[in-house]
Design a protein around this motif. Structure first.
Motif, PDB file in Angstrom:
ATOM      1  N   MET A   1       0.623  -0.218   1.506  1.00 48.81           N
ATOM      2  CA  MET A   1       0.237  -2.020   1.542  1.00 48.81           C
ATOM      3  C   MET A   1       1.065  -2.798   1.135  1.00 48.81           C
ATOM      4  O   MET A   1       1.783  -2.457   0.414  1.00 48.81           O
ATOM      5  CB  MET A   1      -1.222  -1.869   0.818  1.00 48.81           C
ATOM      6  CG  MET A   1      -1.185  -1.922  -0.596  1.00 48.81           C
ATOM      7  SD  MET A   1      -2.564  -2.542  -1.429  1.00 48.81           S
ATOM      8  CE  MET A   1      -2.064  -2.571  -3.060  1.00 48.81           C
ATOM      9  N   VAL A   2       0.745  -4.001   1.402  1.00 46.93           N
ATOM     10  CA  VAL A   2       1.591  -5.173   1.067  1.00 46.93           C
ATOM     11  C   VAL A   2       0.534  -5.973   0.095  1.00 46.93           C
ATOM     12  O   VAL A   2      -0.367  -6.206   0.890  1.00 46.93           O
ATOM     13  CB  VAL A   2       2.380  -5.902   2.172  1.00 46.93           C
ATOM     14  CG1 VAL A   2       2.853  -7.178   1.560  1.00 46.93           C
ATOM     15  CG2 VAL A   2       3.094  -5.218   2.854  1.00 46.93           C
ATOM     16  N   ALA A   3       1.017  -6.351  -0.915  1.00 49.60           N
ATOM     17  CA  ALA A   3       0.137  -7.274  -1.755  1.00 49.60           C
ATOM     18  C   ALA A   3       0.931  -8.265  -2.541  1.00 49.60           C
ATOM     19  O   ALA A   3       1.969  -8.317  -2.591  1.00 49.60           O
ATOM     20  CB  ALA A   3      -0.595  -6.315  -2.923  1.00 49.60           C
ATOM     21  N   ALA A   4       0.040  -9.404  -2.937  1.00 52.63           N
ATOM     22  CA  ALA A   4       0.752 -10.663  -3.602  1.00 52.63           C
ATOM     23  C   ALA A   4      -0.127 -10.688  -4.774  1.00 52.63           C
ATOM     24  O   ALA A   4      -1.164 -10.042  -5.158  1.00 52.63           O
ATOM     25  CB  ALA A   4       0.673 -11.854  -2.678  1.00 52.63           C
ATOM     26  N   THR A   5      -0.012 -11.829  -5.785  1.00 54.24           N
ATOM     27  CA  THR A   5      -0.454 -11.827  -6.999  1.00 54.24           C
ATOM     28  C   THR A   5      -0.749 -13.428  -7.214  1.00 54.24           C
ATOM     29  O   THR A   5      -1.481 -13.842  -7.873  1.00 54.24           O
ATOM     30  CB  THR A   5       0.246 -11.351  -8.112  1.00 54.24           C
ATOM     31  OG1 THR A   5      -0.585 -11.361  -9.327  1.00 54.24           O
ATOM     32  CG2 THR A   5       1.443 -11.941  -8.459  1.00 54.24           C
ATOM     33  N   ASP A   6       0.066 -14.166  -6.502  1.00 52.48           N
ATOM     34  CA  ASP A   6      -0.123 -15.738  -6.618  1.00 52.48           C
ATOM     35  C   ASP A   6      -0.753 -16.311  -5.602  1.00 52.48           C
ATOM     36  O   ASP A   6       0.202 -16.530  -4.374  1.00 52.48           O
ATOM     37  CB  ASP A   6       1.176 -16.345  -7.035  1.00 52.48           C
ATOM     38  CG  ASP A   6       1.093 -17.690  -7.401  1.00 52.48           C
ATOM     39  OD1 ASP A   6      -0.169 -18.515  -7.455  1.00 52.48           O
ATOM     40  OD2 ASP A   6       2.189 -18.381  -7.812  1.00 52.48           O
ATOM     41  N   ARG A   7      -1.944 -16.848  -5.510  1.00 49.93           N
ATOM     42  CA  ARG A   7      -2.355 -17.450  -4.463  1.00 49.93           C
ATOM     43  C   ARG A   7      -1.686 -19.051  -4.053  1.00 49.93           C
ATOM     44  O   ARG A   7      -1.856 -19.478  -3.019  1.00 49.93           O
ATOM     45  CB  ARG A   7      -3.846 -17.721  -4.603  1.00 49.93           C
ATOM     46  CG  ARG A   7      -4.967 -16.796  -4.480  1.00 49.93           C
ATOM     47  CD  ARG A   7      -6.128 -16.845  -4.847  1.00 49.93           C
ATOM     48  NE  ARG A   7      -7.243 -15.982  -5.014  1.00 49.93           N
ATOM     49  CZ  ARG A   7      -7.813 -15.357  -4.034  1.00 49.93           C
ATOM     50  NH1 ARG A   7      -7.470 -15.889  -2.820  1.00 49.93           N
ATOM     51  NH2 ARG A   7      -8.581 -14.468  -4.254  1.00 49.93           N
ATOM     52  N   ARG A   8      -0.900 -19.466  -5.175  1.00 44.65           N
ATOM     53  CA  ARG A   8      -0.456 -20.931  -4.904  1.00 44.65           C
ATOM     54  C   ARG A   8       0.905 -20.785  -4.396  1.00 44.65           C
ATOM     55  O   ARG A   8       1.152 -22.043  -3.853  1.00 44.65           O
ATOM     56  CB  ARG A   8      -0.343 -21.442  -6.394  1.00 44.65           C
ATOM     57  CG  ARG A   8      -1.803 -21.646  -7.246  1.00 44.65           C
ATOM     58  CD  ARG A   8      -1.457 -21.810  -8.608  1.00 44.65           C
ATOM     59  NE  ARG A   8      -0.733 -20.746  -9.355  1.00 44.65           N
ATOM     60  CZ  ARG A   8      -0.484 -20.771 -10.495  1.00 44.65           C
ATOM     61  NH1 ARG A   8      -0.509 -21.842 -11.167  1.00 44.65           N
ATOM     62  NH2 ARG A   8       0.209 -19.950 -11.001  1.00 44.65           N
ATOM     63  N   ASP A   9       1.369 -19.623  -4.047  1.00 53.26           N
ATOM     64  CA  ASP A   9       2.814 -19.797  -3.305  1.00 53.26           C
ATOM     65  C   ASP A   9       2.533 -20.105  -2.067  1.00 53.26           C
ATOM     66  O   ASP A   9       2.054 -19.688  -1.127  1.00 53.26           O
ATOM     67  CB  ASP A   9       3.261 -18.413  -3.538  1.00 53.26           C
ATOM     68  CG  ASP A   9       4.900 -18.344  -3.282  1.00 53.26           C
ATOM     69  OD1 ASP A   9       5.242 -18.794  -2.142  1.00 53.26           O
ATOM     70  OD2 ASP A   9       5.526 -17.416  -3.800  1.00 53.26           O
ATOM     71  N   PRO A  10       3.213 -21.422  -1.511  1.00 52.24           N
ATOM     72  CA  PRO A  10       3.054 -21.819  -0.396  1.00 52.24           C
ATOM     73  C   PRO A  10       3.621 -21.041   0.904  1.00 52.24           C
ATOM     74  O   PRO A  10       3.147 -21.208   2.122  1.00 52.24           O
ATOM     75  CB  PRO A  10       3.524 -23.072  -0.236  1.00 52.24           C
ATOM     76  CG  PRO A  10       4.818 -23.379  -1.489  1.00 52.24           C
ATOM     77  CD  PRO A  10       3.994 -22.258  -2.382  1.00 52.24           C
TER      78      PRO A  10
ATOM     79  N   LEU B   1       5.542  -4.033  -1.830  1.00 56.79           N
ATOM     80  CA  LEU B   1       5.035  -2.914  -0.812  1.00 56.79           C
ATOM     81  C   LEU B   1       5.129  -1.470  -1.446  1.00 56.79           C
ATOM     82  O   LEU B   1       6.291  -1.172  -2.324  1.00 56.79           O
ATOM     83  CB  LEU B   1       6.064  -3.000   0.408  1.00 56.79           C
ATOM     84  CG  LEU B   1       6.061  -1.583   1.397  1.00 56.79           C
ATOM     85  CD1 LEU B   1       4.731  -1.691   2.187  1.00 56.79           C
ATOM     86  CD2 LEU B   1       6.970  -1.875   2.367  1.00 56.79           C
ATOM     87  N   GLY B   2       3.961  -0.939  -1.558  1.00 58.63           N
ATOM     88  CA  GLY B   2       3.965   0.403  -2.120  1.00 58.63           C
ATOM     89  C   GLY B   2       2.714   1.349  -1.736  1.00 58.63           C
ATOM     90  O   GLY B   2       1.850   0.807  -0.901  1.00 58.63           O
ATOM     91  N   ASP B   3       2.633   2.390  -2.318  1.00 54.89           N
ATOM     92  CA  ASP B   3       1.744   3.300  -2.214  1.00 54.89           C
ATOM     93  C   ASP B   3       0.497   2.515  -2.584  1.00 54.89           C
ATOM     94  O   ASP B   3       0.312   2.058  -3.719  1.00 54.89           O
ATOM     95  CB  ASP B   3       1.708   4.790  -3.127  1.00 54.89           C
ATOM     96  CG  ASP B   3       0.943   5.728  -2.955  1.00 54.89           C
ATOM     97  OD1 ASP B   3      -0.399   5.246  -3.403  1.00 54.89           O
ATOM     98  OD2 ASP B   3       0.777   6.662  -2.277  1.00 54.89           O
ATOM     99  N   ASP B   4      -0.528   2.487  -1.832  1.00 54.94           N
ATOM    100  CA  ASP B   4      -1.925   1.737  -2.038  1.00 54.94           C
ATOM    101  C   ASP B   4      -2.829   2.212  -3.597  1.00 54.94           C
ATOM    102  O   ASP B   4      -2.797   1.252  -4.404  1.00 54.94           O
ATOM    103  CB  ASP B   4      -2.879   1.774  -0.893  1.00 54.94           C
ATOM    104  CG  ASP B   4      -4.172   0.934  -1.058  1.00 54.94           C
ATOM    105  OD1 ASP B   4      -4.446   0.517  -2.032  1.00 54.94           O
ATOM    106  OD2 ASP B   4      -4.581   0.615  -0.012  1.00 54.94           O
ATOM    107  N   LEU B   5      -2.950   3.427  -3.529  1.00 53.94           N
ATOM    108  CA  LEU B   5      -3.814   3.888  -4.730  1.00 53.94           C
ATOM    109  C   LEU B   5      -2.775   3.772  -6.094  1.00 53.94           C
ATOM    110  O   LEU B   5      -3.266   3.573  -6.983  1.00 53.94           O
ATOM    111  CB  LEU B   5      -4.137   5.327  -4.568  1.00 53.94           C
ATOM    112  CG  LEU B   5      -4.975   5.630  -3.439  1.00 53.94           C
ATOM    113  CD1 LEU B   5      -5.516   7.127  -3.605  1.00 53.94           C
ATOM    114  CD2 LEU B   5      -6.227   4.770  -3.778  1.00 53.94           C
ATOM    115  N   ASP B   6      -1.367   4.123  -6.081  1.00 60.40           N
ATOM    116  CA  ASP B   6      -0.594   4.091  -6.977  1.00 60.40           C
ATOM    117  C   ASP B   6      -0.078   2.730  -7.544  1.00 60.40           C
ATOM    118  O   ASP B   6      -0.414   2.272  -8.677  1.00 60.40           O
ATOM    119  CB  ASP B   6       0.635   4.673  -6.435  1.00 60.40           C
ATOM    120  CG  ASP B   6       1.735   4.667  -7.591  1.00 60.40           C
ATOM    121  OD1 ASP B   6       1.459   4.542  -8.812  1.00 60.40           O
ATOM    122  OD2 ASP B   6       3.130   5.101  -7.313  1.00 60.40           O
ATOM    123  N   VAL B   7      -0.061   1.620  -6.701  1.00 58.68           N
ATOM    124  CA  VAL B   7       0.006   0.449  -6.914  1.00 58.68           C
ATOM    125  C   VAL B   7      -1.096  -0.376  -7.570  1.00 58.68           C
ATOM    126  O   VAL B   7      -1.056  -1.143  -8.566  1.00 58.68           O
ATOM    127  CB  VAL B   7       0.511  -0.755  -5.669  1.00 58.68           C
ATOM    128  CG1 VAL B   7       0.538  -2.356  -5.992  1.00 58.68           C
ATOM    129  CG2 VAL B   7       2.060  -0.191  -5.242  1.00 58.68           C
TER     130      VAL B   7
END
Length: 252
Positions: free
Chosen positions: A109-118, A183-189
């Motif tokens: 999966m691809v994930a982010a952590t900051d909602r504010r990044d335009p 981007l990484g292994d879903d369960l692992d990340v």
């Protein structure tokens, strides 16, 4: 021939002596979780134990030094252990290793952590990652999903890719703002993010599911061992035993 006969022939008590499969103890939640009592829990630990029991193998857990997972292949060839988890067959390695049947799927999966990044507003694919020049952390491995692999050369040429060796390193880099995406292994990340107190925001692209197998060393194992392991996986799949273990850990 004497050693082979001893390994496969009857023991002094007249019953077959089980083959031994050596696996490396690693901290890789939720797949491998070493316990203080010397036990190893986790998804892959339970799957391998079930496979070994069905195939008539004795599973021995081997303690080794902390290493990046990419170095495990070299250690496998040096006869330090017999199996590497979550493997994808690589052409050209048939003389040194064998690959089992698929025993589970690996989800990226691809994930982010900051909602504010335009730069992340309305982000829907790797093409936009390239257009907006968004840095992307990714596990340092091959076969991270067809979508990403199609774009990997162009993203790398643009200097947007930041590989990480361990998931802890990747999540720490995400937390510190080295890149807004991982981007990484879903369960692992997800497991490492919980430990690090990082909230992940799953992105609508980069999701992929691919089967993985066990990589087995030819130093101590042979085609008969592979056949026993493959037959065990097949029987356990038909019984639903492996699926039950995977469901308990949120995997497929």
């Amino acid at each position: 021939m004497g050693g082979l006969a001893l390994a496969w022939g009857p023991s002094v008590w007249g019953s077959p002596r089980p083959r031994v499969l050596r696996a490396l103890v690693e901290s890789w939640p939720p797949y491998l979780v070493p316990g203080a009592d010397g036990s190893v829990r986790g998804l892959d630990a339970e799957l391998l134990q079930a496979i070994c029991t069905q195939a008539g193998f004795e599973l021995n857990w081997i303690h080794g030094s902390a290493q990046w997972r990419k170095r495990r292949y070299r250690e496998l060839l040096n006869d330090q252990f017999d199996v590497i988890f979550s493997a994808t067959p690589v052409p050209g390695r048939e003389r040194t290793v064998m690959y089992s049947r698929n025993y589970r799927n690996e989800t990226f999966m691809v994930a982010a952590t900051d909602r504010r990044d335009p730069r992340l507003d309305g982000l829907s694919g790797f093409e936009q990652v390239l257009q907006r020049r968004v840095p992307l952390l990714h596990v340092d491995a091959l076969s991270l999903g067809a979508d990403f692999e199609d774009w990997r050369p162009r993203l790398a040429e643009a200097g947007l890719l930041l590989p990480y060796q361990t998931t802890r390193q990747g999540v720490d880099m995400l937390r510190l703002g080295r890149a807004p995406l991982i981007l990484g292994d879903d369960l692992d990340v997800q497991a490492q993010a919980r430990v690090s107190g990082v909230r992940l925001l799953r992105q609508p692209f980069g999701h992929s599911v691919q089967p993985v197998c066990l990589m087995l060393s030819r130093r101590r194992l042979d085609e008969r061992d592979l056949t026993r392991i493959d037959q065990a996986i097949q029987v356990l799949e038909q019984r639903g035993a492996l699926a039950a273990i995977r469901r308990r850990h949120g995997a497929t």
